[in-house]
Write a protein that holds these residues in place. Structure first.
Motif, mmCIF file in Angstrom:
data_model
loop_
_atom_site.group_PDB
_atom_site.id
_atom_site.type_symbol
_atom_site.label_atom_id
_atom_site.label_comp_id
_atom_site.label_asym_id
_atom_site.label_seq_id
_atom_site.Cartn_x
_atom_site.Cartn_y
_atom_site.Cartn_z
ATOM 1 N N TRP A 1 0.847 -1.184 0.000
ATOM 2 C CA TRP A 1 0.000 0.000 0.000
ATOM 3 C C TRP A 1 0.884 1.236 0.000
ATOM 4 O O TRP A 1 1.904 1.269 0.688
ATOM 5 N N CYS A 2 0.500 2.245 -0.770
ATOM 6 C CA CYS A 2 1.270 3.480 -0.830
ATOM 7 C C CYS A 2 0.353 4.656 -0.539
ATOM 8 O O CYS A 2 -0.820 4.643 -0.881
ATOM 9 N N ALA A 3 0.931 5.671 0.085
ATOM 10 C CA ALA A 3 0.182 6.902 0.326
ATOM 11 C C ALA A 3 1.075 8.070 -0.047
ATOM 12 O O ALA A 3 2.280 8.047 0.211
ATOM 13 N N LEU A 4 0.494 9.077 -0.704
ATOM 14 C CA LEU A 4 1.217 10.279 -1.079
ATOM 15 C C LEU A 4 0.610 11.428 -0.277
ATOM 16 O O LEU A 4 -0.568 11.724 -0.406
ATOM 17 N N VAL A 5 1.409 12.053 0.574
ATOM 18 C CA VAL A 5 0.890 13.076 1.476
ATOM 19 C C VAL A 5 1.485 14.423 1.091
ATOM 20 O O VAL A 5 2.709 14.590 1.076
ATOM 21 N N GLY A 6 0.619 15.368 0.773
ATOM 22 C CA GLY A 6 1.055 16.739 0.537
ATOM 23 C C GLY A 6 1.809 16.937 -0.764
ATOM 24 O O GLY A 6 2.378 18.002 -0.972
ATOM 25 N N LEU A 7 1.816 15.957 -1.634
ATOM 26 C CA LEU A 7 2.514 16.110 -2.907
ATOM 27 C C LEU A 7 1.652 16.896 -3.885
ATOM 28 O O LEU A 7 0.444 17.000 -3.702
ATOM 29 N N PRO B 1 -2.590 17.888 3.923
ATOM 30 C CA PRO B 1 -2.657 17.394 5.295
ATOM 31 C C PRO B 1 -2.765 18.517 6.318
ATOM 32 O O PRO B 1 -3.181 18.286 7.451
ATOM 33 N N GLY B 2 -2.401 19.737 5.947
ATOM 34 C CA GLY B 2 -2.588 20.861 6.853
ATOM 35 C C GLY B 2 -1.642 20.813 8.039
ATOM 36 O O GLY B 2 -0.552 20.228 7.969
ATOM 37 N N ALA B 3 -2.084 21.395 9.133
ATOM 38 C CA ALA B 3 -1.200 21.535 10.291
ATOM 39 C C ALA B 3 -0.958 20.201 10.978
ATOM 40 O O ALA B 3 0.080 19.993 11.598
ATOM 41 N N SER B 4 -1.918 19.278 10.877
ATOM 42 C CA SER B 4 -1.767 18.018 11.609
ATOM 43 C C SER B 4 -1.130 16.958 10.722
ATOM 44 O O SER B 4 -1.506 15.804 10.753
ATOM 45 N N TRP B 5 -0.147 17.361 9.912
ATOM 46 C CA TRP B 5 0.452 16.398 8.982
ATOM 47 C C TRP B 5 1.209 15.306 9.719
ATOM 48 O O TRP B 5 1.231 14.166 9.282
ATOM 49 N N ALA C 1 -1.284 12.678 10.742
ATOM 50 C CA ALA C 1 -1.773 11.931 9.589
ATOM 51 C C ALA C 1 -0.710 10.949 9.098
ATOM 52 O O ALA C 1 -0.995 9.776 8.857
ATOM 53 N N VAL C 2 0.530 11.435 8.980
ATOM 54 C CA VAL C 2 1.597 10.554 8.499
ATOM 55 C C VAL C 2 1.827 9.426 9.503
ATOM 56 O O VAL C 2 2.022 8.271 9.126
ATOM 57 N N GLY C 3 1.761 9.758 10.785
ATOM 58 C CA GLY C 3 1.937 8.731 11.810
ATOM 59 C C GLY C 3 0.877 7.657 11.698
ATOM 60 O O GLY C 3 1.173 6.460 11.754
ATOM 61 N N ALA C 4 -0.388 8.076 11.498
ATOM 62 C CA ALA C 4 -1.478 7.099 11.376
ATOM 63 C C ALA C 4 -1.289 6.248 10.127
ATOM 64 O O ALA C 4 -1.555 5.048 10.147
ATOM 65 N N VAL D 1 4.960 5.533 2.709
ATOM 66 C CA VAL D 1 4.333 6.844 2.850
ATOM 67 C C VAL D 1 5.296 7.868 2.275
ATOM 68 O O VAL D 1 6.369 8.108 2.825
ATOM 69 N N ALA D 2 4.938 8.446 1.125
ATOM 70 C CA ALA D 2 5.740 9.515 0.547
ATOM 71 C C ALA D 2 5.124 10.829 0.980
ATOM 72 O O ALA D 2 3.905 10.984 0.940
ATOM 73 N N LEU D 3 5.945 11.765 1.421
ATOM 74 C CA LEU D 3 5.369 13.025 1.859
ATOM 75 C C LEU D 3 6.246 14.164 1.420
ATOM 76 O O LEU D 3 7.450 14.017 1.219
ATOM 77 N N ARG D 4 5.619 15.298 1.247
ATOM 78 C CA ARG D 4 6.324 16.532 0.981
ATOM 79 C C ARG D 4 6.327 17.276 2.298
ATOM 80 O O ARG D 4 5.309 17.820 2.701
ATOM 81 N N PRO D 5 7.475 17.283 3.030
ATOM 82 C CA PRO D 5 7.455 17.916 4.344
ATOM 83 C C PRO D 5 7.302 19.427 4.206
ATOM 84 O O PRO D 5 7.738 20.007 3.212
ATOM 85 N N PRO D 6 6.676 20.073 5.189
ATOM 86 C CA PRO D 6 6.573 21.520 5.137
ATOM 87 C C PRO D 6 7.955 22.158 5.208
ATOM 88 O O PRO D 6 8.943 21.505 5.614
ATOM 89 N N ALA D 7 8.041 23.417 4.826
ATOM 90 C CA ALA D 7 9.346 24.066 4.692
ATOM 91 C C ALA D 7 10.157 23.968 5.983
ATOM 92 O O ALA D 7 11.364 23.756 5.947
ATOM 93 N N ARG D 8 9.498 24.107 7.091
ATOM 94 C CA ARG D 8 10.249 24.060 8.341
ATOM 95 C C ARG D 8 9.735 22.901 9.189
ATOM 96 O O ARG D 8 8.818 23.053 9.989
ATOM 97 N N ALA D 9 10.301 21.723 9.003
ATOM 98 C CA ALA D 9 9.911 20.577 9.808
ATOM 99 C C ALA D 9 10.728 20.590 11.098
ATOM 100 O O ALA D 9 11.942 20.783 11.070
#
Lengths: 517, 226
Positions: B64-70, B94-98, B101-104, B112-120
């Motif tokens: 299973w794959c998930a793309l978050v914030g891409l 995903p907004g502020a609670s990314w 969401a990624v953890g879940a 889980v592929a994600l585009r992290p926010p600029a300041r993680a």
């Protein structure tokens, strides 16, 4: 005893559309471009079930056409069921438009079957929905009673088998989708009587539980289902909603797991549910209890539909509760043995998939409906048209079939990143003038650079290809599109798919549609 | 507890249950000889095609794959690279609670592929990497630019970056995009410390990924003979 309201989808559509027109206006309800129900006036004009919309309109030019709305059907049927319940308890709703009542108790109360009939017709006549026609039939067994109601007959006790014997075998499933009916016909069993004469054991062995159930229906014996038993109480599934919810879709969303657990528990014991009782309780203690019968075997989606229907009627009706829904209970009333655990046999869902489904549902509850999307490829010419994203939990069905040829689409490899919505850009030639595409599809000056509308960045183009004109839906001015697509490659080796609106009066309009990232 | 070699290095580590690695496309195996190790963090930068090509084989074989914030990925392109769309979920905003969401998602989804926010926040980065390790999932932070912009995901086990695409098949007003030659570099920690580099067709002609086999250089035999 069965109470049947003919053409209920039509009546419901009329009521919900608040049509002040007289009942003589021919009306039809369609799903997937096929007529599924029509009014009497339309039937007289030659409209039949299963016709295409165009054909129906050709036969009856002043036909009023509505799309089907099952929720509205359930909602508008609610007053009828309430009226029936005022006469007799334990009303079983087979589907909106058809309800069954056990007649033995009320007969004793009213003195005779005729007394019950009078009481029922009085109760229904009191309804505000005077457009509702109601037919009542009495027979042994719900199936025979339904057919009796369609003809407005009262079949004496024990007379159901004779009444059913001469009816064609496709009465068992009027939609004509059941493979069983076709098989029976090919076997030469054209009437219900011929089918009912077969030994029950052989029917079960050859056609399985569904066939056995149809066999009992054909013989008018479905009032005492042979294999049905009152299941032990542990199959009852309960869902407590904390805090109480007053929106139907929210309850339905939470009830999905309940329905799956309910069906899964029964399937784990080799049982399938054909009739269930749905009890819902509000936070202030009001209750709605209804029995739902299903012609076949209830699956989780069917259970969920019935939850939605009942709550829609309850929360939107006149007997609306004062608080939100706090508790849902599913009680299996009638079960039949199944041959196998159906979900594992057909669904192919392993434990991995179950876990992933749960996690996605959890993320969806966290971020809201529509935050988790499932992609599906569909037909279309532009790259944006070919991708459809549906919210998690909805049916990911392509709107346009993807396997059609779709001439004019961009061949593989397709761009990976879609710009949604497309961004307006300016494409300029060497001298900084806008590049235009002539009506004949020629590009007099080749593109040399492009930039976004605000003029912030300019990107030099090293190679380009096109134009590939596409003239889509020219017959419909609202959705017509006449564009020419180009592929552009910039100095850093990035490639873009852009489109130019053709035939626009005031200069060329360019849009960035997708990137080959 | 571990089985050690004579020189003291670890041969087999028994303290950690080692899940089988996720399979990758043969064209990518020069970069990641062992496949994608479960529980690891693989950062990808420079190309969405590279990301899709990387997860395609695992997806086709049941992961299973998930793309978050891409950015909006074309379903058709994903299918072209061989992903199974029935096991692909997209969370665009995903907004502020990314992190939640990624953890879940890491609990149940394999990649889980994600585009992290600029300041993680470094704490979030560490926590998510630990979650992936515990759950045998793979975390794939994605950066659109090249890695030169700075390391935004410091905890990555392997970093893949794509540079310098060259499209073929297209000219000045003729032809069409057919395939792209792309150089991908893999660097990282542990067994991936030695950086590897490989040139790929990404996408290859007709879609998908292919190995780039350079044509042998032309030798001027007449000059040698003379």
């Amino acid at each position: 005893m069965a109470v049947w309201c003919p053409d209920w989808p039509v009546t419901a559509a009329r009521l919900s559309a608040d049509l002040s027109v007289d009942a003589e206006l021919p009306t039809a309800v369609i799903t997937a471009n096929r007529v599924i129900a029509c009014s009497h006036a339309a039937r007289v004009a030659g409209v039949r079930r299963g016709l295409r919309r165009r054909e129906a309109q050709a036969r009856c030019p002043n036909l009023a056409v509505f799309p089907r709305d099952e929720l509205a059907e359930a909602r508008t049927f609610e007053p009828v069921v309430l009226a029936l319940e005022s006469v007799a308890p334990a009303v079983e709703v087979t589907r909106p438009g058809l309800a069954a009542i056990g007649v033995r108790g009320p007969t004793r109360y009213f003195g005779s079957e005729t007394g019950v009939l009078h009481a029922l017709s009085r109760a229904v006549a009191d309804l505000a929905t005077s457009t509702t026609d109601v037919l009542i039939g009495i027979a042994d067994g719900a199936f025979a009673a339904e057919l009796a109601a369609r003809r407005g007959l009262v079949i004496p006790h024990g007379g159901s088998p004779q009444f059913l014997a001469d009816l064609p075998v496709n009465t068992l499933d009027p939609s004509g989708n059941s493979p069983l009916i076709g098989l029976l016909r090919r076997l030469g069993l054209r009437t219900l009587g011929a089918f009912a004469e077969l030994p029950a054991r052989d029917v079960l062995a050859r056609f399985g539980p569904e066939g056995a159930w149809a066999h009992r229906q054909a013989g008018g014996r479905d009032d005492r289902p042979v294999a049905a038993r009152r299941p032990p109480v542990e199959f009852t599934a309960t869902l407590d909603l904390e805090p109480p919810v007053d929106r139907v879709d929210t309850v339905a969303f939470s009830a999905r797991s309940l329905a799956e657990r309910f069906i899964g528990d029964l399937a784990g014991h080799g049982l399938a549910c054909t009739c269930l009782e749905l009890q819902a309780q509000s936070e202030n203690g009001e209750e709605t209890v209804r029995r739902w019968r299903h012609a076949g075997v209830l699956g989780p989606v069917d259970v969920l539909d019935r939850i939605r229907w009942q709550l829609e009627g309850w929360l939107g009706g006149t007997a609306r509760p004062t608080g939100g829904v706090a508790r849902l209970r599913l009680v299996p009333i009638e079960t039949v043995p199944t041959g196998a655990h159906q979900q594992a046999l057909w669904g192919g869902s392993g434990a991995e998939d179950e876990r992933a489904h749960r996690a996605l549902a959890r993320v969806q509850t966290l971020l809201g409906h529509g935050s988790v999307l499932v992609p599906v490829v569909q037909g279309g010419r532009g790259p944006g048209q070919r991708t459809r994203l549906t919210p998690w939990g909805d049916d990911p069905e392509p709107i346009r079939p993807p396997d059609q040829p779709w001439p004019g689409r961009i061949p593989a490899p397709v761009p990976t990143v879609l710009i949604d919505p497309p961004r307006p850009i300016q494409v300029l030639d060497d001298d900084g003038r806008p590049v235009r595409v002539t009506d004949r599809g020629a590009v007099p000056m080749p593109p040399a650079q492009f930039g976004f509308e605000d003029g912030s960045t300019t990107i030099a183009i090293t190679s380009w290809a096109g134009p590939w004109p596409v003239d889509e839906r020219w017959w419909d001015p609202a959705s017509a599109r006449h564009v020419a697509r180009f592929q552009l490659v910039d100095v850093q080796g990035r490639a873009y798919l852009v489109s130019c609106e053709m035939g626009a009066g005031n200069g060329p309009r360019w849009q960035l549609e997708a990137c080959y990232d | 507890m571990a089985v050690r070699r004579l020189d003291g290095s670890t041969a087999v580590d028994l303290t950690r249950r080692v899940a089988p690695a996720l399979p990758i496309h043969p064209a990518l195996s020069p970069l990641l000889p062992d496949g994608i190790r479960r529980g690891s963090t693989v950062s990808v930068s420079g190309s969405v095609s590279l990301l899709l090509a990387l997860i395609s084989t695992a997806s086709a074989e049941g992961a299973w794959c998930a793309l978050v914030g891409l950015p909006t990925i074309s379903a058709e392109a994903a299918a072209e690279y061989g992903l199974d769309l029935q096991r692909l979920a997209i969370v665009p905003q995903p907004g502020a609670s990314w992190t939640t969401a990624v953890g879940a998602l890491l609990d149940a989804v394999d990649i889980v592929a994600l585009r992290p926010p600029a300041r993680a926040v470094p704490g979030d980065v560490r926590r998510l990497a630990a979650r992936a390790r515990n759950r045998d999932a793979v975390l794939m932070p994605y950066q659109p630019g090249t890695a030169v912009n700075g390391e935004t995901w410091p905890a990555a086990d392997v970093r893949l970056s794509a540079q310098g695409g060259r499209w073929t098949g297209i000219g000045a007003g003729h032809g069409r995009l057919r395939q792209r030659r792309l150089t991908v570099t893999a660097a990282g920690r542990g067994s991936a410390a030695r950086s590897r580099s490989s040139t790929l067709w990404l996408p290859a002609a007709g879609g998908g990924v292919g190995t780039y086999e350079p044509v042998a250089p032309v030798l001027d035999l007449t000059a040698r003979a003379g």
